[in-house]
Scaffold this motif. Structure first.
Motif, short mmCIF file in Angstrom:
data_model
loop_
_atom_site.label_atom_id
_atom_site.label_comp_id
_atom_site.label_asym_id
_atom_site.label_seq_id
_atom_site.Cartn_x
_atom_site.Cartn_y
_atom_site.Cartn_z
N PHE A 32 40.24 85.83 73.17
CA PHE A 32 39.75 86.29 74.07
C PHE A 32 39.31 85.81 75.76
CE2 PHE A 32 35.24 85.12 76.78
CZ PHE A 32 34.47 86.51 76.91
N GLN A 33 39.93 86.42 76.43
CA GLN A 33 40.85 85.43 78.04
C GLN A 33 41.61 84.93 77.61
OE1 GLN A 33 37.03 84.22 80.03
NE2 GLN A 33 36.13 86.36 80.06
N ASP A 34 41.53 83.78 77.95
CA ASP A 34 42.98 82.67 77.69
C ASP A 34 42.59 81.52 76.32
OD1 ASP A 34 40.73 81.16 78.24
OD2 ASP A 34 41.67 79.92 79.38
N GLN A 35 41.43 82.58 75.66
CA GLN A 35 41.48 81.41 74.29
C GLN A 35 42.31 81.98 73.29
OE1 GLN A 35 39.58 78.80 73.85
NE2 GLN A 35 38.36 78.44 76.16
N ARG A 36 42.57 81.62 71.96
CA ARG A 36 43.31 82.24 71.14
C ARG A 36 42.19 81.43 69.94
NH1 ARG A 36 43.91 84.39 74.96
NH2 ARG A 36 46.29 85.72 75.93
N GLY A 37 42.63 82.18 68.71
CA GLY A 37 42.29 81.18 67.58
C GLY A 37 42.45 82.68 66.22
N SER A 38 43.33 81.65 65.09
CA SER A 38 43.03 82.41 64.22
C SER A 38 42.21 81.64 62.81
CB SER A 38 44.57 81.91 63.44
OG SER A 38 44.57 82.49 61.85
N PHE A 39 41.28 83.11 62.47
CA PHE A 39 40.60 82.84 61.61
C PHE A 39 40.21 83.49 60.09
CE2 PHE A 39 39.24 82.35 66.33
CZ PHE A 39 38.54 80.68 66.44
N PRO A 40 39.80 83.49 59.33
CA PRO A 40 39.70 84.13 58.00
C PRO A 40 38.61 85.19 58.70
CG PRO A 40 39.75 81.96 57.26
CD PRO A 40 38.89 82.24 59.12
N ILE A 41 39.06 86.02 57.87
CA ILE A 41 37.70 87.54 57.85
C ILE A 41 37.39 86.99 56.24
CG2 ILE A 41 39.86 89.11 56.38
CD1 ILE A 41 38.74 91.64 57.86
N LEU A 42 36.04 88.11 56.96
CA LEU A 42 34.72 87.97 55.35
C LEU A 42 34.12 88.43 55.05
CD1 LEU A 42 32.75 84.49 57.29
CD2 LEU A 42 35.16 84.39 55.50
N THR A 43 33.91 90.09 55.61
CA THR A 43 34.12 90.86 54.94
C THR A 43 33.58 92.02 56.31
OG1 THR A 43 31.34 90.47 56.44
CG2 THR A 43 31.37 89.90 54.85
N GLU A 44 33.65 93.53 55.64
CA GLU A 44 33.29 94.55 56.34
C GLU A 44 32.18 95.43 56.08
OE1 GLU A 44 34.34 98.11 56.79
OE2 GLU A 44 34.34 97.66 54.41
N ASP A 45 31.57 95.71 56.47
CA ASP A 45 30.30 97.04 55.62
C ASP A 45 30.35 98.53 56.54
OD1 ASP A 45 29.33 97.11 58.14
OD2 ASP A 45 27.54 95.49 57.56
N GLY A 46 31.49 98.89 57.54
CA GLY A 46 31.39 100.32 57.73
C GLY A 46 31.04 100.16 59.87
N GLU A 47 30.06 99.16 59.92
CA GLU A 47 29.58 99.39 61.18
C GLU A 47 29.84 98.27 61.40
OE1 GLU A 47 25.39 99.80 60.91
OE2 GLU A 47 25.28 101.70 59.93
N ARG A 48 30.41 96.85 61.04
CA ARG A 48 30.87 95.57 61.27
C ARG A 48 31.62 94.60 60.68
NH1 ARG A 48 25.56 91.73 61.03
NH2 ARG A 48 25.64 91.50 59.24
N LEU A 49 32.36 93.58 61.11
CA LEU A 49 33.15 92.80 60.25
C LEU A 49 32.88 91.50 60.45
CD1 LEU A 49 35.26 92.06 62.74
CD2 LEU A 49 36.37 94.18 62.87
N ALA A 50 32.74 91.09 59.85
CA ALA A 50 32.83 89.63 60.06
C ALA A 50 33.98 87.91 59.63
CB ALA A 50 31.44 88.79 59.79
N PHE A 51 34.24 87.09 60.48
CA PHE A 51 34.93 86.41 60.44
C PHE A 51 34.75 85.03 60.58
CE2 PHE A 51 35.62 88.08 65.07
CZ PHE A 51 35.61 87.15 65.53
N ARG A 52 34.77 84.10 60.03
CA ARG A 52 35.06 82.60 59.92
C ARG A 52 35.34 81.97 61.03
NH1 ARG A 52 32.60 78.55 60.60
NH2 ARG A 52 32.91 76.19 58.72
N MET A 53 34.20 81.71 62.28
CA MET A 53 33.74 81.26 62.94
C MET A 53 32.97 80.05 63.90
SD MET A 53 34.68 82.75 67.15
CE MET A 53 35.86 81.71 68.22
N GLU A 54 32.89 79.28 63.51
CA GLU A 54 32.03 78.04 63.72
C GLU A 54 30.85 78.18 65.78
OE1 GLU A 54 32.75 74.19 63.26
OE2 GLU A 54 33.20 74.64 61.41
N HIS A 55 29.82 78.07 65.30
CA HIS A 55 29.03 78.58 66.35
C HIS A 55 29.39 77.86 67.67
CE1 HIS A 55 26.13 80.59 64.11
NE2 HIS A 55 27.08 81.47 63.14
N GLU A 56 29.87 76.80 67.01
CA GLU A 56 29.75 75.51 68.43
C GLU A 56 31.13 75.87 69.10
OE1 GLU A 56 31.47 71.09 69.22
OE2 GLU A 56 30.59 71.44 66.70
N ALA A 57 32.09 76.52 68.37
CA ALA A 57 33.42 77.01 69.00
C ALA A 57 32.70 78.27 69.13
CB ALA A 57 34.61 77.83 67.27
#
Length: 392
Positions: A32-57
């Motif tokens: 995102f813009q100049d930010q980069r990271g690698s995060f584990p994917i957690l779920t998908e339900d057809g409408e959205r996906l979720a990946f592990r990322m702390e809310h502080e990050a």
């Protein structure tokens, strides 16, 4: 001849890819813009996906609903990229997650490869032999099948394929594929990957044999597609999240190399830990921990050889961690656990200067690029850092 598509546009096909990533506990490269990271994917339900990322990050990145995120990942050895929209954050069974839309299109970013089809299992056991211009017979395994050639790795993983072959060199390939099909074809070296070689068929190859080979690929693709349809869950996938939460209560540190001084490596990559241990085992000891959550010091106590940090003299944090980020873990060690040992963050050489700045700001001594892995440079940096702090 159906090739591996440059674009995956069908909704179910995209969801199948995401569900395979969830099953594997794979990681998404997120930008995102100049930010980069690698995060584990957690779920998908057809409408959205979720990946592990702390809310502080998420807050540090400045993410707002509607912002576009660029994703990169590998599925069955093939590289894909896509764009999704950030839709919010959530705590899922105790795990902080970033939510995004399911992508509408997946684009392959490695179409230069001779890799139209990579089976889940067969390629790992598909034996092949090939030659070089010095008439050496080389044993290999098929990494991927392509319409115009194949990718192979050496059966002896300690050998370097670049020492046996050169770009443009001719090679005679021999691959038994089925009881009534054996692919024997002249090829040339088209490219090298990470200890693999791409061999392209030459014009002298038997056209009729290549057509039979391509028909065999089509049959294998159909079989794999049928298995994919049977494994697909229309309601979505959440097992990887449940598994990661269950596993969070069972961290286990291992003494990989028993030698003083001991370094602590925090990573989810067992292959990387083993490789680092082999590379520096004559000089350093190594405790490795597939870190999930909680105080690090308490988890390494059974193998660290004493109270506190025991024999450990330096901490290495790899950029691939199961349920947290390297910067967040570094802050935890310094701010919450009072770690006075030198901490080094390890990762790729992309944006190395920026990563070094963020690492130091999080409390680390430095950042080391270990992808690609340069043994001598890494050993030198570890030795210099350790001597600097021992002399302080």
């Amino acid at each position: 001849m159906a090739r591996s598509a440059a674009l995956v546009e069908e909704d179910v096909a995209i969801r199948m890819v995401l569900q395979r990533l969830c099953v594997e506990g794979a990681r998404l490269g997120v930008a995102f813009q100049d930010q980069r990271g690698s995060f584990p994917i957690l779920t998908e339900d057809g409408e959205r996906l979720a990946f592990r990322m702390e809310h502080e990050a998420i807050a540090a990145w400045g993410l707002e609903p509607g912002d576009s995120l660029a994703l990169k990942f590998k599925d069955r050895g093939l590289e894909y990229e896509c764009v999704v929209a950030h839709v919010g954050r959530e705590v899922m069974e105790g795990v902080e997650a970033c939510l995004a839309t399911v992508p509408r299109v997946l684009r392959r970013s490695d179409m230069h490869r001779l890799a139209d089809f990579i089976p889940d299992f067969a390629a790992q056991n598909q034996v092949a032999t090939f030659t070089n211009t010095r008439n050496a017979l080389i044993d290999g395994l098929v990494q991927s099948f392509g319409e115009e050639g194949l990718e192979l790795v050496l059966r002896n993983s300690k050998q370097d394929v670049r020492e046996l072959l050169r770009m443009g060199e001719e090679s005679l390939l021999d691959v038994p594929l089925a009881a009534n099909l054996r692919l024997r074809a002249p090829t040339t070296v088209a490219y090298f990957g990470e200890n693999l070689v791409g061999l392209r068929f030459t014009k002298q190859a038997d056209g009729a044999l290549l057509e039979r080979y391509r028909a065999w690929i089509q049959d294998q693709q159909r079989l794999q597609a049928q298995q994919d349809r049977e494994a697909f869950s229309p309601r979505g996938f959440k097992e990887s999240l449940e598994r990661s939460v269950q596993g969070a209560a069972l961290p286990s540190a291992r003494l990989l190399v028993d030698r003083d001084p001991v370094l602590l490596l925090l990573t989810e990559r067992e292959d990387f830990a083993r490789r680092l241990g082999e590379a520096m085992g004559r000089k350093f000891g190594l405790v490795t921990l597939d870190y999930i959550k909680g105080p690090v010091k308490a988890q390494i106590a059974p193998v660290s050889g004493g109270e506190g940090w025991g024999r450990v003299r330096m901490v290495l944090i790899h950029n691939q961690l199961r349920l947290t980020g390297a910067l967040d873990l570094c802050r935890q060690l310094v701010q919450k656990e009072g770690c006075t040992l030198p901490i080094l963050l390890l990762g790729t050489e992309e944006d190395e200067a920026k990563k070094r700045h963020h690492s130091v700001a999080a409390g680390a001594v430095d950042y080391i690029a270990v992808e690609p892995f340069r043994i001598l440079a890494t050993l030198r940096k570890l030795d210099e850092t350790l001597k600097l702090f021992e002399g302080a």
